[in-house]
Design an enzyme around this catalytic site. Structure first.
Site, PDB file in Angstrom:
ATOM      1  N   GLY A 172     -15.977  -3.660  -8.815  1.00  0.00           N
ATOM      2  CA  GLY A 172     -16.038  -3.266  -7.093  1.00  0.00           C
ATOM      3  C   GLY A 172     -17.233  -3.298  -6.571  1.00  0.00           C
TER       4      GLY A 172
ATOM      5  NE  ARG B  55     -15.084  -2.497   1.046  1.00  0.00           N
ATOM      6  CZ  ARG B  55     -13.668  -2.737   1.188  1.00  0.00           C
ATOM      7  NH1 ARG B  55     -13.424  -3.920   1.446  1.00  0.00           N
ATOM      8  NH2 ARG B  55     -13.028  -1.856   0.964  1.00  0.00           N
TER       9      ARG B  55
ATOM     10  CB  VAL C 272     -11.024  -3.209 -12.940  1.00  0.00           C
ATOM     11  CG1 VAL C 272     -12.294  -4.048 -12.880  1.00  0.00           C
ATOM     12  CG2 VAL C 272     -10.903  -2.372 -11.750  1.00  0.00           C
TER      13      VAL C 272
ATOM     14  CG  ASN D 170     -18.713   0.823  -7.331  1.00  0.00           C
ATOM     15  OD1 ASN D 170     -18.999   1.872  -6.837  1.00  0.00           O
ATOM     16  ND2 ASN D 170     -18.122  -0.095  -6.840  1.00  0.00           N
TER      17      ASN D 170
ATOM     18  CE1 TYR E  34     -11.498   8.110  -4.411  1.00  0.00           C
ATOM     19  CE2 TYR E  34     -11.951  10.307  -3.741  1.00  0.00           C
ATOM     20  CZ  TYR E  34     -12.464   8.956  -4.078  1.00  0.00           C
ATOM     21  OH  TYR E  34     -13.606   8.464  -4.031  1.00  0.00           O
TER      22      TYR E  34
ATOM     23  CB  ALA F 149      -5.080  13.463  -9.940  1.00  0.00           C
TER      24      ALA F 149
ATOM     25  CE  LYS G 155     -12.975   7.980  -7.552  1.00  0.00           C
ATOM     26  NZ  LYS G 155     -13.835   6.855  -7.990  1.00  0.00           N
TER      27      LYS G 155
ATOM     28  CB  ILE H 151     -21.235   6.928   0.285  1.00  0.00           C
ATOM     29  CG1 ILE H 151     -21.517   8.183  -0.667  1.00  0.00           C
ATOM     30  CG2 ILE H 151     -21.939   6.145   0.622  1.00  0.00           C
ATOM     31  CD1 ILE H 151     -22.764   8.901  -0.703  1.00  0.00           C
TER      32      ILE H 151
HETATM   33  P1  NAP Z   1     -15.203   0.434  -0.824  1.00  0.00           P
HETATM   34  O1  NAP Z   1     -16.167   0.181   0.320  1.00  0.00           O
HETATM   35  O2  NAP Z   1     -13.777   0.442  -0.493  1.00  0.00           O
HETATM   36  O3  NAP Z   1     -15.526  -0.782  -2.051  1.00  0.00           O
HETATM   37  C1  NAP Z   1     -14.820  -0.855  -3.091  1.00  0.00           C
HETATM   38  C2  NAP Z   1     -14.621  -2.136  -3.611  1.00  0.00           C
HETATM   39  O4  NAP Z   1     -13.878  -2.050  -5.056  1.00  0.00           O
HETATM   40  C3  NAP Z   1     -13.946  -3.100  -2.679  1.00  0.00           C
HETATM   41  O5  NAP Z   1     -14.850  -4.012  -2.566  1.00  0.00           O
HETATM   42  C4  NAP Z   1     -12.700  -3.277  -3.292  1.00  0.00           C
HETATM   43  O6  NAP Z   1     -12.224  -4.557  -3.182  1.00  0.00           O
HETATM   44  C5  NAP Z   1     -12.947  -3.038  -4.868  1.00  0.00           C
HETATM   45  N1  NAP Z   1     -11.602  -3.043  -5.594  1.00  0.00           N
HETATM   46  C6  NAP Z   1     -10.783  -2.180  -5.355  1.00  0.00           C
HETATM   47  N2  NAP Z   1      -9.802  -2.330  -6.175  1.00  0.00           N
HETATM   48  C7  NAP Z   1     -10.304  -3.012  -7.179  1.00  0.00           C
HETATM   49  C8  NAP Z   1      -9.747  -3.686  -8.481  1.00  0.00           C
HETATM   50  N3  NAP Z   1      -8.579  -3.015  -8.757  1.00  0.00           N
HETATM   51  N4  NAP Z   1     -10.484  -4.357  -9.202  1.00  0.00           N
HETATM   52  C9  NAP Z   1     -11.753  -4.757  -8.744  1.00  0.00           C
HETATM   53  N5  NAP Z   1     -12.329  -4.320  -7.632  1.00  0.00           N
HETATM   54  C10 NAP Z   1     -11.518  -3.467  -6.815  1.00  0.00           C
HETATM   55  O7  NAP Z   1     -15.548   1.791  -1.622  1.00  0.00           O
HETATM   56  P2  NAP Z   1     -16.842   2.531  -1.819  1.00  0.00           P
HETATM   57  O8  NAP Z   1     -17.190   3.442  -0.825  1.00  0.00           O
HETATM   58  O9  NAP Z   1     -18.138   1.603  -1.965  1.00  0.00           O
HETATM   59  O10 NAP Z   1     -16.761   3.251  -3.187  1.00  0.00           O
HETATM   60  C11 NAP Z   1     -17.106   2.705  -4.619  1.00  0.00           C
HETATM   61  C12 NAP Z   1     -16.817   3.870  -5.659  1.00  0.00           C
HETATM   62  O11 NAP Z   1     -17.426   5.171  -4.971  1.00  0.00           O
HETATM   63  C13 NAP Z   1     -15.285   4.201  -5.526  1.00  0.00           C
HETATM   64  O12 NAP Z   1     -14.865   4.562  -6.948  1.00  0.00           O
HETATM   65  C14 NAP Z   1     -15.134   5.414  -4.705  1.00  0.00           C
HETATM   66  O13 NAP Z   1     -14.023   6.178  -5.138  1.00  0.00           O
HETATM   67  C15 NAP Z   1     -16.458   6.113  -5.006  1.00  0.00           C
HETATM   68  N6  NAP Z   1     -16.993   7.175  -3.986  1.00  0.00           N
HETATM   69  C16 NAP Z   1     -16.934   6.784  -2.472  1.00  0.00           C
HETATM   70  C17 NAP Z   1     -17.175   7.904  -1.769  1.00  0.00           C
HETATM   71  C18 NAP Z   1     -17.619   7.363  -0.337  1.00  0.00           C
HETATM   72  O14 NAP Z   1     -17.714   8.280   0.494  1.00  0.00           O
HETATM   73  N7  NAP Z   1     -17.532   6.272   0.044  1.00  0.00           N
HETATM   74  C19 NAP Z   1     -17.595   8.980  -2.034  1.00  0.00           C
HETATM   75  C20 NAP Z   1     -17.294   9.297  -3.670  1.00  0.00           C
HETATM   76  C21 NAP Z   1     -16.953   8.476  -4.384  1.00  0.00           C
HETATM   77  P3  NAP Z   1     -11.302  -4.841  -1.769  1.00  0.00           P
HETATM   78  O15 NAP Z   1     -11.217  -3.653  -0.893  1.00  0.00           O
HETATM   79  O16 NAP Z   1     -11.810  -5.982  -1.182  1.00  0.00           O
HETATM   80  O17 NAP Z   1      -9.937  -5.145  -2.332  1.00  0.00           O
END
Ligand code: NAP
Length: 250
Positions: A15, A18, A63, A89, A155, A157, A159, A188
């Site tokens: 992932g 971005r 994935v 990620n 979500y 569950a 995590k 974030i």
């Molecule tokens: P994001 O901006 O939505 O980026 C997630 C990336 O993962 C996107 O590029 C997405 O691709 C890709 N992705 C989604 N499903 C996928 C799959 N099945 N196979 C491969 N790639 C896939 O999210 P983020 O905020 O950077 O989050 C990254 C991680 O941090 C996640 O696990 C999230 O749960 C965790 N997290 C985030 C926050 C927050 O506040 N942002 C807080 C706690 C935890 P497309 O969208 O292009 O399909």
């Protein structure tokens, strides 16, 4: 910017097209690692890999598809070597009340946020075991610690499950010199939180609960990933560490 010496290490980041994953890929590359950039979106994976220079390569795949993961890791092994390290990620989030959640949405969330880490840990774990060691970092969430997150049961569950899987994986893989840890980010500033961040009342509510008084940026997560991948963390496994400005203190 913080960096460690990971010269020559091959690291898969899922992932990474971005957001937090992209920032992690950048941090690993500036620390000398060769980065396998995964994303479900082939265009963004290719763009991020190209931005990291000659040593990075794009590996687009879903994935949540176990066969695709096995194939991707075999391809990385053949083309780049390793992987020595994996950062799980990729993640998705739906905002739906439980009574309205379709089974497909529940299942997809668990597949991407939880099962994918099992698939990569198994496929890369076999390689790391034979190589004499490795590092796995799972990007979980403070939501996995039972922090209230309305209408996001799938979500939460997923995590919580990922934190549990991290600990069991760390126990089993310690015998193979593979360290496994989870990082639990708070709020974030990425696309995942764009909708919620457009609501000033929501931001005010979040900030009231964050001692450091600001939301996190993707780069805030990177330092801990680099540390966990480095030899500075050789005696650290099975932990779920919060990066959240002090919001959750366990
Ligand atoms: P994001 O901006 O939505 O980026 C997630 C990336 O993962 C996107 O590029 C997405 O691709 C890709 N992705 C989604 N499903 C996928 C799959 N099945 N196979 C491969 N790639 C896939 O999210 P983020 O905020 O950077 O989050 C990254 C991680 O941090 C996640 O696990 C999230 O749960 C965790 N997290 C985030 C926050 C927050 O506040 N942002 C807080 C706690 C935890 P497309 O969208 O292009 O399909």
């Amino acid at each position: 910017m913080f960096s460690v010496d990971l010269t020559g290490k091959v690291t898969l980041v899922t992932g990474a097209g971005r957001g937090i994953g992209q920032a992690i890929a950048q941090g690993l590359a500036r620390s000398g690692a060769r980065v396998a950039v995964n994303d479900i979106d082939a265009t963004s994976a290719a763009a991020v890999a190209a931005s990291l220079g000659d040593t990075a390569r794009a590996y687009p795949a879903d994935v949540a598809d176990p066969d695709a993961v096995v194939q991707m890791i075999a391809q990385i092994h053949d083309e780049m070597g390793g992987p020595d390290m994996v950062v799980n990620n990729a993640g998705i989030e739906y905002k739906t009340p439980i009574l309205e959640t379709p089974v497909s949405e529940w299942q997809r969330t668990l597949d991407v946020n939880l099962s994918a880490s099992f698939y990569t840990s198994q496929a890369a774990g076999l390689i790391m075991r034979d190589a004499g060691g490795g590092v796995i970092v799972n990007i979980a969430s403070i939501a996995g610690h039972n922090i209230p997150l309305p209408n996001r049961a799938s979500y939460v569950a997923s995590k919580a499950g990922l934190i549990g899987f991290t600990k069991e994986c760390a126990r089993e893989f310690a015998a193979f010199n593979i360290r496994v840890n989870a990082i639990c980010p708070g709020v974030i500033e990425t696309e995942m939180t764009t909708a919620s961040r457009s609501n000033p009342a929501q931001i005010e509510k979040w900030l009231a609960d964050i001692p450091q008084g600001r939301l996190g940026k993707p780069e805030d997560v990177v330092g801990l990933v680099l540390y966990l991948c480095s030899d500075g963390a050789l005696y650290l496994t099975g932990q779920a560490i919060n990066v959240d400005g002090g919001k959750v203190m366990l």
